[in-house]
Design a protein around this motif. Structure first.
Motif, PDB file in Angstrom:
ATOM      1  N   PHE A 244       0.727  -1.040   0.222  1.00  0.00           N
ATOM      2  CA  PHE A 244       0.095   0.053  -0.312  1.00  0.00           C
ATOM      3  C   PHE A 244       0.698   1.150  -0.383  1.00  0.00           C
ATOM      4  O   PHE A 244       0.217   2.569  -0.678  1.00  0.00           O
ATOM      5  CB  PHE A 244      -0.941   0.057   0.863  1.00  0.00           C
ATOM      6  N   TYR A 250      -4.256  -2.352  -2.019  1.00  0.00           N
ATOM      7  CA  TYR A 250      -4.794  -2.714  -0.176  1.00  0.00           C
ATOM      8  C   TYR A 250      -3.753  -4.517  -0.456  1.00  0.00           C
ATOM      9  O   TYR A 250      -4.423  -5.544   0.080  1.00  0.00           O
ATOM     10  CB  TYR A 250      -5.991  -3.024  -0.171  1.00  0.00           C
ATOM     11  N   GLN A 273      -8.137  -0.881   3.542  1.00  0.00           N
ATOM     12  CA  GLN A 273      -6.895  -0.822   5.008  1.00  0.00           C
ATOM     13  C   GLN A 273      -7.058  -1.508   5.576  1.00  0.00           C
ATOM     14  O   GLN A 273      -6.083  -1.780   6.193  1.00  0.00           O
ATOM     15  CB  GLN A 273      -6.312   0.993   4.697  1.00  0.00           C
TER      16      GLN A 273
END
Length: 377
Positions: A244, A250, A273
């Protein structure tokens, strides 16, 4: 609960004890069921006394539990044997006659299998603790049974605390068995004493492939959504990267090398996330723990090697041998015990150190001990 225990004995224990056609040895039957018949006999007594309380007689529920609380320690034996119980069942996976017997019983019992009965005693003692806590909560202090309920609660809680660690281990092993049974394909057994499940969940592998990923404290395993085995990596040599920070995806990356130097690169994508951070935290902490464990083992091995070398450099008396000579002799002379020789050398080393310090005022005492290892090394 008593009916479940009696069903376990009637449908599984007695048929397996009395049948010679399943190719299950008596010691395997004992390993699978442990002291479950003793537990069943104990709960018949407990049930009888509790029933008398419900019918208006008896000494009261609190006094019944005070009377029987110490017998809950019988569960320690059952819980301590759970690892061997699951390992025995795992070893019988290729026994077609035994598996056919389990399949028949599963149909007779409306889908309940053997493991669903074996896990019931594991979950039992905490339920008594909760029951007594609620009874205390709803019993006025002026009630004649209040004192006995308080004493019963504390006694059961003490017993529960003693077996709680065993319970956690059993629950972890049961989870490993469940995962092992779900996964199809060439996966080595997951049932190792040190292994525990950390996290599992669906992730997307690079290339848009849907995967189910299982993170254990020492390995990471991934399968298809149908639980067909795809692969695994050992965490000790893995390198984790949170992608990320580089690509705003993600995703996290794992890089490993096998014993032949072949590199493996895995990329898994999460839905958010927050989920990514949770996976990265768990993977990272277990990689670190495995590396620290490996280093500790290396240090212990080096320490043992240094002790062995030091013992070899000491002057030998007549008839004594170096450890390498002792190993050669132990291979040809069954009466020779290399461990006795090592203890003798360590004792001499201890005496030499004490003599070298000298003087009553500053004499130092050094203690050496040697336990017999698995091999002469």
């Amino acid at each position: 609960y008593l009916e479940a225990l009696e069903t376990l004995i009637r449908c599984f224990v007695h048929p397996m004890v009395n049948s010679l056609s399943m190719n299950v040895a008596p010691e395997q039957v004992n390993a699978i069921f442990g002291n479950v018949e003793i537990l069943t006999g104990f709960h018949r007594l407990l049930y009888t006394e509790l029933l008398a309380c419900v019918d208006g007689g008896g000494d009261g529920i609190g006094k019944v539990f005070v009377k029987f609380a110490d017998y809950f320690r019988l569960y320690s034996q059952y819980l301590n044997g759970y690892e061997q119980r699951l390992a025995t069942l795992d070893s019988l996976r290729d026994n077609k006659l035994f598996q056919e017997f389990l399949s028949i019983k599963r149909k007779e019992l409306s889908g309940q299998d053997l493991t669903s009965f074996l896990i019931m005693p594991v979950q039992r003692i905490p339920r008594y603790e909760l029951l007594l806590r609620e009874l205390r909560k709803h019993t006025p202090a002026s009630d004649p049974q209040a004192g006995a309920l308080r004493e019963a609660f504390h006694k059961v809680r003490r017993v529960a605390a003693l077996i709680n660690e065993s319970k956690r281990n059993v629950e972890n092993m049961s989870k490993l068995v469940e995962i092992q049974n779900r996964i199809v394909g060439d996966l080595d057994t997951l049932l190792l004493p040190h292994r525990r499940l950390v996290r599992e969940g669906p992730l997307m592998q690079q290339g848009g492939k849907a995967r189910v990923v299982f993170l254990f404290n020492d390995i990471l395993v991934w399968t298809t959504t149908a639980h067909r085995f795809c692969g695994h990596v050992v965490l000790r040599g893995a390198i984790l990267t949170n992608l990320f920070q580089h690509s705003n995806k993600y995703s996290f990356e794992l890089r490993t090398r096998d014993s032949f130097g072949k590199a493996t690169v895995l990329v898994f994508e999460c839905d958010s996330q927050q989920e990514l951070q949770a996976w990265c935290d768990d993977v990272s902490s277990n990689i670190k723990a495995q590396k620290e464990l490996h280093l500790r083992k290396l240090r212990q091995r080096l320490t043992r090697n240094r002790l062995t070398k030091r013992a070899d450099t000491l002057p030998r008396q007549d008839g004594e041998q170096t450890s390498s000579a002792a190993h050669s002799r132990s291979a040809t002379d069954p009466s020779f015990d290399v461990h006795d020789m090592i203890r003798q050398r360590l004792t001499q080393l201890s005496l030499r150190v004490r003599t070298a310090k000298g003087g009553a005022s500053n004499r130092r005492r050094y203690s050496f001990s040697a336990s017999a290892p698995a091999s002469p090394h």
